[in-house]
Design a protein around this motif. Sequence first.
Motif, mmCIF file in Angstrom:
data_model
loop_
_atom_site.group_PDB
_atom_site.id
_atom_site.type_symbol
_atom_site.label_atom_id
_atom_site.label_comp_id
_atom_site.label_asym_id
_atom_site.label_seq_id
_atom_site.Cartn_x
_atom_site.Cartn_y
_atom_site.Cartn_z
ATOM 1 N N GLY A 1 0.808 -1.191 0.000
ATOM 2 C CA GLY A 1 0.000 0.000 0.000
ATOM 3 C C GLY A 1 0.851 1.253 0.000
ATOM 4 O O GLY A 1 2.065 1.210 0.173
ATOM 5 N N ASP A 2 0.187 2.362 -0.158
ATOM 6 C CA ASP A 2 0.909 3.638 -0.213
ATOM 7 C C ASP A 2 0.798 4.439 1.089
ATOM 8 O O ASP A 2 1.238 5.573 1.146
ATOM 9 C CB ASP A 2 0.442 4.465 -1.405
ATOM 10 N N ASN A 3 0.189 3.850 2.120
ATOM 11 C CA ASN A 3 0.135 4.461 3.461
ATOM 12 C C ASN A 3 -0.591 5.797 3.480
ATOM 13 O O ASN A 3 -0.245 6.681 4.255
ATOM 14 C CB ASN A 3 1.541 4.627 4.037
ATOM 15 N N THR A 4 -1.593 5.961 2.634
ATOM 16 C CA THR A 4 -2.313 7.227 2.550
ATOM 17 C C THR A 4 -3.798 7.037 2.813
ATOM 18 O O THR A 4 -4.324 5.925 2.794
ATOM 19 C CB THR A 4 -2.163 7.871 1.158
ATOM 20 N N VAL A 5 -4.468 8.163 3.043
ATOM 21 C CA VAL A 5 -5.926 8.233 3.058
ATOM 22 C C VAL A 5 -6.324 9.041 1.827
ATOM 23 O O VAL A 5 -5.807 10.136 1.605
ATOM 24 C CB VAL A 5 -6.449 8.940 4.338
ATOM 25 N N ARG A 6 -7.201 8.500 1.039
ATOM 26 C CA ARG A 6 -7.660 9.201 -0.165
ATOM 27 C C ARG A 6 -9.101 9.645 0.045
ATOM 28 O O ARG A 6 -9.922 8.896 0.545
ATOM 29 C CB ARG A 6 -7.540 8.311 -1.393
ATOM 30 N N LEU A 7 -9.359 10.883 -0.351
ATOM 31 C CA LEU A 7 -10.696 11.470 -0.230
ATOM 32 C C LEU A 7 -11.339 11.520 -1.613
ATOM 33 O O LEU A 7 -10.697 11.946 -2.579
ATOM 34 C CB LEU A 7 -10.601 12.871 0.377
ATOM 35 N N TRP A 8 -12.603 11.099 -1.681
ATOM 36 C CA TRP A 8 -13.319 10.986 -2.957
ATOM 37 C C TRP A 8 -14.690 11.621 -2.860
ATOM 38 O O TRP A 8 -15.309 11.612 -1.801
ATOM 39 C CB TRP A 8 -13.515 9.512 -3.320
ATOM 40 N N ASP A 9 -15.177 12.130 -3.963
ATOM 41 C CA ASP A 9 -16.567 12.541 -4.077
ATOM 42 C C ASP A 9 -17.329 11.304 -4.554
ATOM 43 O O ASP A 9 -17.111 10.841 -5.676
ATOM 44 C CB ASP A 9 -16.714 13.679 -5.087
ATOM 45 N N PRO A 10 -18.202 10.736 -3.712
ATOM 46 C CA PRO A 10 -18.863 9.487 -4.098
ATOM 47 C C PRO A 10 -19.848 9.641 -5.256
ATOM 48 O O PRO A 10 -20.118 8.680 -5.964
ATOM 49 C CB PRO A 10 -19.579 9.038 -2.824
#
Length: 95
Positions: A1-10
Amino acid sequence: GDNTVRLWDPKTQEHKGTLTGHSGPVLSVAYSPDGSLLASAGGYGDNTVRLWDPKTQEHKGTLTGHSGPVLSVAYSPDGSLLASAGGYGDNTVRL
């Protein structure tokens, strides 16, 4: 994994941002009841909980104390407490 949190518009499936700073995989996230904070749980060598402002994507703080990966985070209904659950040798819940 890239060790990140990704934020998305669902609705649009558009990527809105990436929160970086964990040194291991992110195993859980939780929004505070009012939406003003996002908590992320770091596992396997990271062992921290990071707090973020989801609107500005600014890192607001790092909570330490687990000796193993943080498997889950959850806010109390009124947002006054954040619980973090550790595992793999830690086996504690911290408030």
